[in-house]
Each structure stands twice: as structure tokens, then as C-alpha cells.
Design an enzyme around this catalytic site. Structure first.
Site, PDB file in Angstrom:
ATOM      1  N   LYS A  15     -11.675  10.386  -8.178  1.00 23.42           N
ATOM      2  CA  LYS A  15     -10.685  11.427  -7.906  1.00 23.42           C
ATOM      3  C   LYS A  15      -9.559  10.896  -7.034  1.00 23.42           C
ATOM      4  O   LYS A  15      -8.385  11.215  -7.247  1.00 23.42           O
ATOM      5  CB  LYS A  15     -11.365  12.624  -7.220  1.00 23.42           C
ATOM      6  CG  LYS A  15     -12.276  13.433  -8.130  1.00 23.42           C
ATOM      7  CD  LYS A  15     -12.916  14.592  -7.376  1.00 23.42           C
ATOM      8  CE  LYS A  15     -13.813  15.401  -8.296  1.00 23.42           C
ATOM      9  NZ  LYS A  15     -14.481  16.527  -7.573  1.00 23.42           N
ATOM     10  N   SER A  56       0.820  -1.206   0.000  1.00 27.87           N
ATOM     11  CA  SER A  56       0.000   0.000   0.000  1.00 27.87           C
ATOM     12  C   SER A  56       0.855   1.257   0.000  1.00 27.87           C
ATOM     13  O   SER A  56       1.606   1.498  -0.931  1.00 27.87           O
ATOM     14  CB  SER A  56      -0.948  -0.042   1.204  1.00 27.87           C
ATOM     15  OG  SER A  56      -1.949   0.925   1.106  1.00 27.87           O
TER      16      SER A  56
END
Length: 431
Positions: free
Chosen positions: A138, A96
Site C-alpha cells: 500500500k 528520495s
């Protein structure tokens, strides 16, 4: 003569430079990428710049963390005046947010048996962010642009880097090296120093060659004890566990006062959990749901509804954990739903067990004082004539006794039972 002096001076400078030992700072980055890790990275880089180190090596092992903290670390690396090598040690991972940090480093290194990737943003429940909403799109586009910018700057594989976000792919060290997602695979720090020496990297001020001597002085930098505590409790899973267990411990102290042990432990847990929450973006709705779930289970205990309300309180408790970190900035917090459910079940079982003990204590017959005499058998010493006082033997003691009106007589030598107490007089009924 002047030329000779200049030559001697240059030789002296050359000799002194050859004896100037290269210095490297080694620092460990373990756990969730958060505010404390960000501050530590910035401090290490600042100190290393002050010492004019030749290289900074960060030993990274992380499951991911906060987006904003990751951005802060990436920015610190990009603006560093000293080359930064990010190395995933044996048994570690750069998942991540960790994948972004590795890609931002001037030298990306991994040990055999490690992995990198799975950088798809997730919500607090551990589910991937979908592209269905404009907000999620977004977030995805912003993170992909961030990854592209650092990968292009370092000249690594842009396609693989974007797939780490979009497809959540994870690569082993060998696969990452083959795909040109990292620069080198080494098993220890010594090998990393050798592999890094002579490399040409791009700092904010321009390209430089990393020059390291054969004898390199390695200085270790580590977090202070207080910083390690903050780093530990700022793990979202630890913070959730501390807050939940702390509230429950204080609740049990309130309903079973006396020892103050549970209350003290619960208070400490709440303080540590609050410190962790301060380091994380959290949602007050999650706190409210956690407290509401515990209140519902508390009502079950007090009302004695045999666990019916506990079955309602536990799902509410789980929802609190799911929504606790579901806020902007927490998109890369990887808290698995199974962990939340596991904690809720464990605490629920603990609640049921303690509730059983509490209820057992509430229902236990009083065995001390005058109230503890109710229900005990007595031997009638003088006959108890209706309305007239007499005497009985109870626990080896002689007590004044009488019967209730219209209860009949109890003759001498009979066995009766204490029904009630009126002051210092026992009210006796037939056994």
C-alpha cells in the site's frame, strides 16, 4: 479627440508596464525534508504571492525525509499562484522525498554534477521496504500514484519517475534531462532565470507564460536563526545523536557529581533532541531501548563486571536507534544502519573510557583527612605495650597510638603502620 486621449492613455500604461521590474524570490532548502522545511516553503510561497512575484526559485539539496512533509510541500507548490522553479545547485542532490518535490515544480532544473532519484521508501534502518506485506504494498502504490499525478501534470517522463520509486534509480543531471525527467540543466541562478523566461507553465488557475525582464530583481528569503536550529535538530540522525549523548552525559554527571558541566551539556542536548523529535514521527519503544541500553552499561560500571554487560547494552542501544523512527510517516527517513552502529560504538568507547576513569577514582586511596593516614608508616616514640597507649610520629606530627588486643608490643624506635583510627588515636600494627 477622444481617440487621441485613449491612445495616449494606452501608451502611458504600456510605458509604465515596460518599466515595471520583474521580481524573483530565491530561497534555499537544505537538509531533511521535515515539518520546518514544509512551513518555510508555505511561508515563502505566501509572501511571494503577496508581492506578485514573477517566479519563485527554490535551491534544493536534500537526502530525503518525511512523507507527510513532502506531501505538504508538493501541495503548496501545486496550489501556488506564482510559478515555482526547483533547482538542485552544484554539489547538491534531490534524493528520495526531494525527487517528488522537484517533479511537482513548474520548472525542474539541476546543475551539472548533481543527481536526482532513489525515491524508494525505506525504513529507519535504511533498508528498502519490500512488497511482501500488504501494508508495504500500500505504501509503495500510494507513493507511485503520487509521483504519477505530479509527473503527468508537468508532462515529464512517467516511466522514469516510477522507476525512481520502484527500482530506486538515481540519475545525473545530464541523464535526467535526456530522459525528460527535468526541464533544464543550468550552472547558476542567472542562467536559470534566462532559461525560465518565456516558458509556459500550468498553475492551478490555468496556463501562464513566465515573463522576466532582462534586469530581474532577485530577493532572497531565508529561515530565521531559530528556524535554522529547528531544521538542523529535526534531522533524524542529529536528533538520535543528541538524545543518546544527552542521556549519557547526564548519567555521568550523576555518578561523578561536582562540576555540573556534563549535566548542563547533557540537559541542553536533551532539550535540542526533544525539539527534533517533536518535528519527527518517533516510536517510544526506541526511546525505551536507548535508555535500557544505557542502564545496562551503567550497571556494568557500578557492578564492575569488566565490560560484560556493556557488550549486552550496546546492541540494545543500537536497536533503540533502529526502532526510534520506525513508524507510519517515516517510511522515507534515510538513517543508515552504519551510522547508528558507528554512533553506538563511539559512545560505547567513550563510556568505557570514562568508566575507567571513574573506577580508577573509586579505587584510588584516600589521601586527605584522617582516613588518608591509613597504611602510612609511623615511628614509635614511646613503646606501645599491649593495652597501653603510647605515642608515634606520623607526617611530622605526634599522635596518640596503641596496638590492638593480642597484637603484641611495638618497642620505641620501631617502625609501625597505621591500621585504623579510633577517634584521635591511631591503631598501629607491625610494619
Amino acid at each position: 479627440m477622444k481617440k487621441v486621449a485613449i491612445t495616449i492613455l494606452l501608451l502611458l500604461v504600456s510605458v509604465s508596464a515596460s518599466y515595471a521590474q520583474s521580481t524573483v524570490t530565491l530561497a534555499e532548502l537544505n537538509g531533511t525534508v521535515g515539518v520546518q522545511m514544509e512551513e518555510f516553503v508555505k511561508q515563502v510561497i505566501h509572501d511571494s504571492e503577496s508581492k506578485n512575484d514573477s517566479l519563485i526559485i527554490f535551491q534544493l539539496d536534500t537526502p530525503g525525509g518525511l512523507v507527510e512533509a513532502m506531501r505538504g510541500i508538493v501541495q503548496a507548490i501545486l496550489s501556488s499562484k506564482v510559478p515555482v522553479a526547483m533547482w538542485v545547485p552544484p554539489g547538491g542532490r534531490a534524493a528520495s522525498a526531494g525527487a517528488f518535490i522537484v517533479q511537482a515544480s513548474h520548472v525542474a532544473a539541476m546543475a551539472p554534477g548533481t543527481n536526482i532519484g532513489a525515491a524508494h521508501p525505506v525504513v529507519a534502518s535504511g533498508e528498502d521496504i519490500s512488497k511482501e506485506s500488504d501494508m508495504n504494498a500500500k505504501i509503495m502504490n500510494d507513493l507511485k500514484a503520487q509521483m504519477r499525478s505530479v509527473v503527468q501534470l508537468r508532462g515529464r517522463n512517467q516511466d522514469i519517475a516510477e522507476k525512481m520509486i520502484e527500482k530506486s534509480i538515481s540519475l545525473t543531471a545530464t541523464e535526467a534531462l535526456k530522459a525528460h525527467a527535468i526541464d533544464v540543466v543550468v550552472s547558476d541562478v542567472s542562467a536559470l532565470i534566462k532559461a525560465t523566461s518565456g516558458r509556459r507553465v500550468r498553475l492551478a488557475s490555468g496556463f501562464v507564460n513566465i515573463k522576466l525582464d532582462n534586469e530581474v530583481k532577485v530577493t532572497k528569503a531565508s529561515m530565521s536563526f531559530s528556524e535554522q536550529i529547528i531544521q538542523f535538530v529535526s534531522d533524524p540522525q542529529i536528533a538520535y545523536l543528541l538524545i543518546s549523548a544527552g542521556i549519557m552525559a547526564i548519567f555521568f554527571e550523576v555518578i561523578t557529581p561536582g562540576g555540573f558541566i556534563l549535566g548542563t551539556v547533557g540537559g541542553v542536548m536533551l532539550v535540542l533532541g526533544s525539539i527534533g523529535l517533536k518535528m519527527l514521527p518517533f516510536n517510544w519503544a526506541g526511546i525505551v531501548l536507548i535508555v535500557a541500553g544505557l542502564i545496562v552499561m551503567a550497571i556494568d560500571l557500578i557492578a564492575g563486571t569488566m565490560g560484560v554487560l556493556t557488550l549486552v547494552g550496546l546492541p540494545v542501544f543500537c536497536l533503540g536507534g533502529i526502532f526510534l523512527f520506525r513508524v507510519p510517516g517515516g517510511e522515507m527517513l534515510q538513517i543508515s544502519l552504519s551510522f547508528i552502529i558507528g554512533i553506538a560504538i563511539a559512545l560505547g568507547l567513550c563510556f568505557v573510557f570514562v568508566a575507567y576513569l571513574v573506577l580508577k577514582g573509586f579505587r584510588r586511596k584516600v589521601s586527605t583527612g584522617q582516613q588518608g593516614m591509613i597504611g602510612l608508616e609511623v615511628e614509635v616514640i614511646t613503646s606501645l605495650i599491649e593495652g597501653e597507649p603510647g605515642q608515634v610520629m606520623c607526617h611530622g606530627e605526634i599522635w596518640k597510638a596503641k596496638t590492638e588486643p593480642d597484637a603484641g608490643n611495638i618497642l620505641r624506635g620501631s617502625i609501625g603502620r597505621v591500621k585504623a583510627i579510633d577517634g584521635m588515636t591511631l591503631i598501629i600494627e607491625n610494619s
